[in-house]
Design a protein around this motif. Structure first.
Motif, PDB file in Angstrom:
ATOM      1  N   PHE B  22      52.562  31.982  48.450  1.00 11.26           N
ATOM      2  CA  PHE B  22      53.707  32.694  47.878  1.00 11.26           C
ATOM      3  C   PHE B  22      53.827  34.093  48.472  1.00 11.26           C
ATOM      4  CE2 PHE B  22      53.565  30.017  43.723  1.00 11.26           C
ATOM      5  CZ  PHE B  22      54.218  28.987  44.382  1.00 11.26           C
ATOM      6  N   ALA B  23      52.685  34.721  48.715  1.00  8.44           N
ATOM      7  CA  ALA B  23      52.716  36.062  49.316  1.00  8.44           C
ATOM      8  C   ALA B  23      53.348  35.992  50.696  1.00  8.44           C
ATOM      9  CB  ALA B  23      51.296  36.629  49.409  1.00  8.44           C
ATOM     10  N   VAL B  24      53.068  34.920  51.423  1.00  6.77           N
ATOM     11  CA  VAL B  24      53.631  34.764  52.763  1.00  6.77           C
ATOM     12  C   VAL B  24      55.127  34.426  52.689  1.00  6.77           C
ATOM     13  CG1 VAL B  24      53.591  33.293  54.818  1.00  6.77           C
ATOM     14  CG2 VAL B  24      51.455  34.193  53.890  1.00  6.77           C
ATOM     15  N   ILE B  25      55.486  33.567  51.742  1.00  2.59           N
ATOM     16  CA  ILE B  25      56.907  33.203  51.599  1.00  2.59           C
ATOM     17  C   ILE B  25      57.736  34.428  51.190  1.00  2.59           C
ATOM     18  CG2 ILE B  25      58.566  31.838  50.256  1.00  2.59           C
ATOM     19  CD1 ILE B  25      56.273  29.740  49.936  1.00  2.59           C
ATOM     20  N   GLY B  26      57.236  35.185  50.228  1.00  2.00           N
ATOM     21  CA  GLY B  26      57.979  36.351  49.736  1.00  2.00           C
ATOM     22  C   GLY B  26      57.910  37.544  50.677  1.00  2.00           C
ATOM     23  N   ARG B  27      56.996  37.483  51.613  1.00  2.00           N
ATOM     24  CA  ARG B  27      56.776  38.502  52.651  1.00  2.00           C
ATOM     25  C   ARG B  27      56.827  39.945  52.150  1.00  2.00           C
ATOM     26  NH1 ARG B  27      55.268  36.265  57.157  1.00  2.00           N
ATOM     27  NH2 ARG B  27      54.798  38.353  57.866  1.00  2.00           N
ATOM     28  N   ASP B  28      57.705  40.767  52.783  1.00  2.00           N
ATOM     29  CA  ASP B  28      57.533  42.205  52.578  1.00  2.00           C
ATOM     30  C   ASP B  28      58.060  42.723  51.247  1.00  2.00           C
ATOM     31  OD1 ASP B  28      60.080  41.754  53.265  1.00  2.00           O
ATOM     32  OD2 ASP B  28      60.125  43.078  55.015  1.00  2.00           O
ATOM     33  N   ASN B  29      58.440  41.816  50.376  1.00  2.00           N
ATOM     34  CA  ASN B  29      58.901  42.257  49.074  1.00  2.00           C
ATOM     35  C   ASN B  29      57.760  42.307  48.047  1.00  2.00           C
ATOM     36  OD1 ASN B  29      60.835  43.158  47.398  1.00  2.00           O
ATOM     37  ND2 ASN B  29      61.647  41.143  46.871  1.00  2.00           N
ATOM     38  N   ILE B  30      56.580  41.806  48.470  1.00  2.00           N
ATOM     39  CA  ILE B  30      55.524  41.550  47.493  1.00  2.00           C
ATOM     40  C   ILE B  30      54.264  42.374  47.773  1.00  2.00           C
ATOM     41  CG2 ILE B  30      53.900  39.788  46.686  1.00  2.00           C
ATOM     42  CD1 ILE B  30      56.009  37.723  46.988  1.00  2.00           C
ATOM     43  N   VAL B  31      53.777  43.065  46.747  1.00  2.00           N
ATOM     44  CA  VAL B  31      52.444  43.673  46.828  1.00  2.00           C
ATOM     45  C   VAL B  31      51.474  42.722  46.121  1.00  2.00           C
ATOM     46  CG1 VAL B  31      51.013  45.638  46.159  1.00  2.00           C
ATOM     47  CG2 VAL B  31      53.392  45.996  46.845  1.00  2.00           C
ATOM     48  N   VAL B  32      50.334  42.451  46.767  1.00  2.00           N
ATOM     49  CA  VAL B  32      49.407  41.445  46.256  1.00  2.00           C
ATOM     50  C   VAL B  32      48.202  42.114  45.598  1.00  2.00           C
ATOM     51  CG1 VAL B  32      47.976  39.463  46.922  1.00  2.00           C
ATOM     52  CG2 VAL B  32      50.113  39.913  48.137  1.00  2.00           C
ATOM     53  N   GLY B  33      47.731  41.525  44.502  1.00  2.00           N
ATOM     54  CA  GLY B  33      46.500  42.000  43.869  1.00  2.00           C
ATOM     55  C   GLY B  33      45.565  40.833  43.634  1.00  2.00           C
ATOM     56  N   ASP B  34      44.314  40.952  44.062  1.00  2.00           N
ATOM     57  CA  ASP B  34      43.344  39.872  43.836  1.00  2.00           C
ATOM     58  C   ASP B  34      42.435  40.261  42.676  1.00  2.00           C
ATOM     59  OD1 ASP B  34      41.639  37.773  43.878  1.00  2.00           O
ATOM     60  OD2 ASP B  34      41.074  37.938  45.986  1.00  2.00           O
ATOM     61  N   CYS B  35      42.675  39.645  41.530  1.00  2.00           N
ATOM     62  CA  CYS B  35      41.857  39.930  40.346  1.00  2.00           C
ATOM     63  C   CYS B  35      40.829  38.847  40.087  1.00  2.00           C
ATOM     64  CB  CYS B  35      42.747  40.104  39.115  1.00  2.00           C
ATOM     65  SG  CYS B  35      43.775  41.570  39.215  1.00  2.00           S
ATOM     66  N   ASP B  36      40.755  37.882  40.991  1.00  2.00           N
ATOM     67  CA  ASP B  36      39.750  36.824  40.851  1.00  2.00           C
ATOM     68  C   ASP B  36      38.495  37.291  41.588  1.00  2.00           C
ATOM     69  OD1 ASP B  36      38.332  34.529  40.550  1.00  2.00           O
ATOM     70  OD2 ASP B  36      39.708  33.225  41.640  1.00  2.00           O
ATOM     71  N   VAL B  37      37.885  38.376  41.081  1.00  2.00           N
ATOM     72  CA  VAL B  37      36.844  39.036  41.863  1.00  2.00           C
ATOM     73  C   VAL B  37      35.525  38.257  41.904  1.00  2.00           C
ATOM     74  CG1 VAL B  37      37.691  41.395  41.862  1.00  2.00           C
ATOM     75  CG2 VAL B  37      36.429  40.548  39.914  1.00  2.00           C
ATOM     76  N   ASP B  38      35.369  37.233  41.047  1.00  2.00           N
ATOM     77  CA  ASP B  38      34.173  36.396  41.154  1.00  2.00           C
ATOM     78  C   ASP B  38      34.271  35.472  42.362  1.00  2.00           C
ATOM     79  OD1 ASP B  38      32.809  37.310  38.840  1.00  2.00           O
ATOM     80  OD2 ASP B  38      34.292  36.250  37.646  1.00  2.00           O
TER      81      ASP B  38
END
Lengths: 292, 296, 112
Positions: B22-38
């Motif tokens: 989804f981050a790739v599809i939405g490209r430059d409109n999206i800021v990504v956060g990874d909260c699955d830190v385990d």
């Protein structure tokens, strides 16, 4: 001998390995008895794969403070001491939130009026089941409880006290690399890390390996879904001198059997053959320990 | 600005691969956060550059000042976590066992014990291959994820989105149903649930959905590997229908998912038109839901 | 009537904070005296766990009649809020404080 079966990441096949291995080991009779203990207390799933009959259910408790309003002088010491936000002074009331409590006893023992005696509160249960071939033990945390460690500790203590040392105990451990899995691992003789031969699997394996080295626990690796991905996990294990015990094959048939809640090792011979390597490895491990 | 969180309850359902797609599809409109830190795996697909790093502290750990300590042993008596070691008259805290309750600190007659912020890992801000930024974290061995860490990742992601004028924050949420997932959901506008048609997949989905209901956040469902067990897939769809969850996609069991990941790609960058189509349509559906104004 | 808002800033044009437990500020408005009061809650960022109940306690001490927020409080926070006699309205997460106030006045917010 106690073996923790763990993995850095969820969904790598920990439960598939544990349940099938328990069944196979029981069949082989290398050990006088087999116990499969599901320690993934937040989401125990092993039971979905095992025909079983309840033998005994034990309520597991933790200690939490119980507010006695008649004794309380409303000084608020308890609220200022609790660092887990699990006890709050709301006007003239003290409210305890048991799920957040770490049972440190500070509020209870430092209360000048003894108005917060520690009392038992249910956090989950441990169920002992009989199956045709082995003993299955499931520990399950109540919904909303946050502390998995005390339940894991109590469950392992129970196994230690009730069963002979020469039984093979398989601990299906929680995923991740944090406190719950450390609790299961540090109380075991050996750890099997289950991983997938993919970049995700490798990354999460590395985190798990770091954790095992930090707590100085001996371990080896089982690769699940072998055939997908690449050989980076194998190269990593060889560079780091980590034993790879077995490579369980990737087959759609296995995923389908899993989705129906069925064991795999009898129906899929390639899987059964690799699983035997794990059983033999454990047998050798136990012989070596007995000779020491 | 909208915040979308992807969660699954159970591990191994393809959540991270789908989020990265989804981050790739939405490209430059999206800021990504990874909260699955385990299981912080998103960096393996999005090529982060780790351009900035901050140390992260969460909870407390007790530290004994040896100058002040008279070795009375009171700390050891009160500690319920066996975190105080007595090494031939020298008392030390084993930080791995210390829960940070602070009892020893209060009881110490010499005031020799202080509670210090516990170092648990690092938070990164990275430029990623979609042309935007990702906020992610790495915990040190044995450290726990926490609501605090999740909140920090989301806060930084929000600040970046605001500064750069991005419409959307996409969060790879934490597993389970504890504090980290509550923090993942808190403040979200829409939740994408990813599951698989297995007994554990269904069980864990229902548990995590209880939480979503509590927060009254709208949600959509993606059934991954749906053809593994059509009966259970149907059960999942029934569940979604009854609970008012929009089914965004049914994805077939497909080895290309793993093949793409092995080569460091999301599945939508890979040569599989079917999957690309399904995921692109799923994102379009999700966007409709995300921007749908609830008008009264 | 005293109304509490969870907010990201200190004035009427600030954005609402959709989070309850980890809200940056609590904005308190008394619509009879027309006085406002800002409670700084940013220190809550330091709480590893249990942010919800801690913020709920603050609210208990402020004792407003109404709480307006985004998603609504989680389980533990809800437990604490039961002790206060306040009504909770949600769904104002994407508004400014001013907009949230008029939405509430016009009955456009859901009671939790």
């Amino acid at each position: 001998m106690k073996i923790a079966i763990a993995s850095g990441k969820g969904g790598t096949g920990k439960t598939t390995l544990s349940t099938n291995l328990a069944d196979l080991c029981a069949e082989r009779k290398d050990f006088p008895g087999i116990i499969l203990a599901d320690m993934d207390v937040e989401e125990p799933n092993s039971g979905l794969f095992i025909q079983r009959e309840v033998q005994k259910e034990i309520i597991r408790n933790k200690m939490i403070p119980q507010w006695d309003k008649d004794l309380c002088s409303n000084c608020g010491v308890c609220d200022s001491i609790c660092r887990f936000n699990s006890l709050l002074k709301l006007g003239k009331t003290i409210l305890v939130m048991p799920e957040l409590c770490h049972s440190c006893y500070a509020c209870s023992e430092l209360c000048p009026e003894n108005a917060l005696p520690m009392q038992m509160q249910k956090m989950g249960r441990q169920t002992i089941f009989n199956t045709d071939s082995f003993i299955f033990i499931e520990s399950r945390l109540d919904v909303g409880q946050e502390q998995a460690v005390p339940l894991i500790a109590q469950s392992i203590e129970y196994i230690d006290s009730k069963y002979p040392k020469d039984f093979l105990v398989l601990l299906d451990s929680p995923p991740g690399s944090s406190c719950p899995v450390i609790e299961a691992a540090k109380n075991s003789d050996f750890v099997i890390l289950v991983t997938e031969p993919t970049p995700f699997g490798l990354h999460d394996l590395k985190m798990a390996v770091n954790t095992m080295r930090e707590i100085k626990k001996d371990f080896a690796v089982v690769i699940n879904r072998f055939g997908i991905g690449n050989d980076a996990v194998i190269r990593y294990c060889s560079d780091e001198k980590i034993d790879i015990i077995a490579k369980l094959p990737d087959k759609r048939e296995i995923a389908e059997l899993y989705s129906k809640g069925k064991l795999v090792h009898r129906d899929v011979p390639e899987f059964g053959k690799e699983l035997k390597k794990v059983a033999k490895y454990l047998k050798r491990l136990s012989d070596r320990r007995n000779n020491q | 600005m909208k915040e979308v969180v992807v969660i699954s309850g159970k591990g191994g359902t393809g959540k991270t691969s789908i989020t990265a797609s989804f981050a790739v599809i939405g490209r430059d409109n999206i800021v990504v956060g990874d909260c699955d830190v385990d299981a912080d795996d998103m960096h393996l697909l999005l090529e982060p550059d780790y351009k900035s790093t901050e140390d992260f502290y969460s909870g407390y750990t007790a530290v004994i000042d040896q100058e002040k300590c008279t070795a009375c042993g009171k700390c050891m008596d009160v500690c319920r976590f066996k975190a105080v070691d007595n090494k031939i008259g020298k008392f030390e805290i084993n930080s791995a066992d210390c829960e940070g309750c602070g009892y020893c600190c209060v009881i110490c007659p010499e005031k020799a014990i202080t509670m210090q912020d516990a170092y648990v890992g690092e938070v990164f801000i990275s430029g990623i291959k979609t042309g935007t930024e990702m906020v992610h974290a790495r915990l040190k061995a044995g450290a726990d994820n926490s609501g605090k860490l999740v909140a920090r990742v989301k806060k930084i992601a929000g600040e970046i989105a605001k500064k750069d004028g991005k419409d959307l924050i996409l969060i790879d949420g934490s597993p389970g149903i504890g504090c980290p997932v509550i923090s993942s959901l808190s403040g979200a506008d829409f939740v994408i649930l990813v599951t698989e048609p297995t007994p554990s997949g269904i069980h864990d989905l229902k548990r995590v959905f209880e939480l979503i209901q509590k927060f009254k956040i709208r949600s959509g469902l993606i059934i991954n590997k749906h053809d593994l067990n059509l009966e259970l897939s149907a059960e999942l769809k029934d569940f979604a229908k009854n609970e008012g969850i929009k089914v965004l996609a049914e994805i077939p069991y497909e080895p290309d998912f793993t093949k793409a990941m092995t080569e460091g790609f999301t599945v939508v960058e890979y040569n599989n038109k079917t999957l690309k189509k399904i995921l692109t349509e799923a994102w379009a559906e999700a966007e409709k839901e995300i921007y749908k104004e609830v008008i009264k | 009537m005293r109304i509490a808002f969870t907010t990201k800033g200190k004035d009427w044009d600030s954005q609402m904070d959709p989070r309850f437990g980890r809200t940056d500020y609590i904005f308190l408005y008394d619509d009879e005296s027309e006085e406002t009061l800002i409670e700084d809650n940013t220190a809550i960022q330091n709480a590893a766990h249990g942010a919800g109940p801690q913020t709920a306690k603050k609210l208990f001490d402020l004792s407003p009649d109404i709480l307006i927020t985004g998603n609504g409080p989680g389980g533990n926070a809800a437990e604490v809020l039961k002790k206060s006699e306040l009504k909770i309205y949600i769904g104002a997460g994407n508004m400014t404080v001013k907009e949230a106030y008029s939405a509430f006045k016009e009955g456009r917010l859901d009671a939790n």
